[in-house]
Write a protein that holds these residues in place. Structure first.
Motif, mmCIF file in Angstrom:
data_model
loop_
_atom_site.group_PDB
_atom_site.id
_atom_site.type_symbol
_atom_site.label_atom_id
_atom_site.label_comp_id
_atom_site.label_asym_id
_atom_site.label_seq_id
_atom_site.Cartn_x
_atom_site.Cartn_y
_atom_site.Cartn_z
ATOM 1 N N TRP A 183 41.723 31.347 -27.552
ATOM 2 C CA TRP A 183 42.742 32.097 -26.814
ATOM 3 C C TRP A 183 42.749 31.783 -25.323
ATOM 4 O O TRP A 183 43.505 32.378 -24.568
ATOM 5 N N GLU A 184 41.903 30.849 -24.904
ATOM 6 C CA GLU A 184 41.836 30.546 -23.472
ATOM 7 C C GLU A 184 43.130 29.982 -22.888
ATOM 8 O O GLU A 184 43.452 30.248 -21.732
ATOM 9 N N TYR A 201 47.235 35.156 -18.911
ATOM 10 C CA TYR A 201 46.279 36.243 -18.681
ATOM 11 C C TYR A 201 46.691 37.563 -19.336
ATOM 12 O O TYR A 201 45.865 38.291 -19.864
ATOM 13 N N ARG A 221 45.523 37.662 -22.912
ATOM 14 C CA ARG A 221 44.184 37.192 -23.265
ATOM 15 C C ARG A 221 43.393 38.335 -23.908
ATOM 16 O O ARG A 221 43.587 39.499 -23.558
#
Ligand code: IPM
Ligand code: MG
Length: 362
Positions: A80-81, A85, A88
């Protein structure tokens, strides 16, 4: 018979493996009678994103608000990187902390004497370590606005995060920390960077003012750089440490090595209405699915849950005693393995704690 409900959020990586062991302990407690435990499961983190498009589905928050306590495994992983943001897995964790207003994070760094050789630090340094890190968890730089990355007119990028605390936010975490210290060695060290950051100068002033309500607790102040050094130079000087969200994140990982392994550190995230318990280690994607993760931090988090939220401190003692017995017998997951001890996996470790628990009632 008292009735309690618990929401289990296994999350990602090793989360489901360690949660399965914690669940066995909870089921054992329920089977003893005395307390009826209702358990339900929910989604958080990467798995929640995969299934619902959001790392913290509304349904999870609804469940969390309904139960007496939440037990969380871990979130995140390389898969999921690349995501933005906002979605995440980590945002799921931050979101639940914020939504439930879990401002007070207790992270006990206590060395089990059996693990004194498991630390990378010398025996004479770590022996006797018993520190409670009280980390502010719902504010500070983790949540401050403005935040984000923008592109300037010249094409350069500019990233910004904001460290912000209000008087009220500092007062309540300080009060919690003084209360914890009052039940221990009555020593509180407040960690800041007041020589550089105005917001932590305010932190120092407010903590000092709250201290007037607790004349029996000896308050000291330390800059965070010095605290990082003192923790590994002479950890026995500390009883309770209170600090900001980010300093607490960093110092609690450091303190975990005083106990042999980050796989041993439990935590409680408490607010005025809700409580969430979680091991402090992450999702450890490198060992996920291999059956080697240490379930003891999660099992010890269950003990904290019985002590702080479910009103069964004797059950907390019993679980901690069972963990002690298993360590006495020399069982070790790879993270705490030493020559001369017996290496076991996640399930065998959970089973051994369960067996020791059953014995403790005979
Ligand atoms: C922790 C973790 C989290 C944090 C991450 C996973 C967002 O490191 O609980 O210490 O930074 O708070
Ligand atoms: Mg951390």
């Amino acid at each position: 018979m008292s009735k309690k409900s618990i929401l289990l959020l296994p999350g990602d990586g090793i989360g489901p493996e360690i949660m399965a062991e914690a669940r066995k302990i909870l089921e054992w407690v329920a089977s003893r009678g005395g307390v009826a435990l209702h358990m339900e499961e929910g989604l958080i983190g990467g798995i929640a994103y995969d299934q619902t498009g959001h790392p913290l589905p509304e349904e999870t928050l609804t469940q969390a608000r309904r139960v007496d306590a939440v037990l969380l495994g871990a979130v995140g992983g390389p898969k999921w990187e690349p995501l933005p943001y906002e979605v995440r897995p980590e945002r799921g964790l931050l979101g639940i902390r914020k939504s439930l207003d879990l401002f007070c994070n207790l992270r006990p760094a206590k060395l089990f004497p059996q693990l004194v050789e498991a630390s990378t630090l010398k025996r004479e340094v770590v022996e006797g370590t018993d520190i409670m890190v009280v980390r502010e968890l719902s504010s500070g730089i983790y949540f401050g606005e403005p935040r984000g990355v923008t592109t300037l007119a010249n094409g350069e990028k500019r990233g910004v995060n904001t460290l912000v605390y209000t008087t009220r936010e500092i007062e309540r975490i300080a009060r919690s920390a003084f209360q914890v210290a009052a039940t221990r060695q009555k020593k509180l060290c407040s960690v800041d960077k007041a020589n550089v950051l105005e917001v932590t100068e305010l932190w120092r002033e407010v903590v000092t003012a709250v201290g007037k309500e607790f004349p029996d607790v000896a308050l000291s102040h330390m800059y965070v750089d010095n605290a990082a050094m003192q923790l590994i130079r002479n950890p026995r000087q500390f009883d309770v440490i209170v600090t900001t969200n980010m300093f607490g994140d960093i110092l609690s990982d450091e303190a975990s090595m005083l106990t042999g392994s980050i796989g041993m550190l439990s935590s409680a995230s408490l607010g005025e209405q809700y409580a969430l318990y979680e091991p402090i280690h992450g999702s450890a994607p490198d060992i996920a699915g291999k059956g080697v993760a240490n379930p003891l931090a999660t099992i010890l988090s269950v003990a904290m849950m019985f002590r702080h939220t479910l009103g069964l401190p004797e059950m907390a003692d019993r679980i901690e005693l069972a963990v002690n017995r298993v360590l006495d017998r020399g069982l070790r997951t790879p993270d705490i393995f030493q020559p001369g001890t017996q290496k076991v996996g996640t399930v065998a470790m959970g089973d051994a704690v369960l067996a020791a628990l059953s014995e403790s009632l005979l």
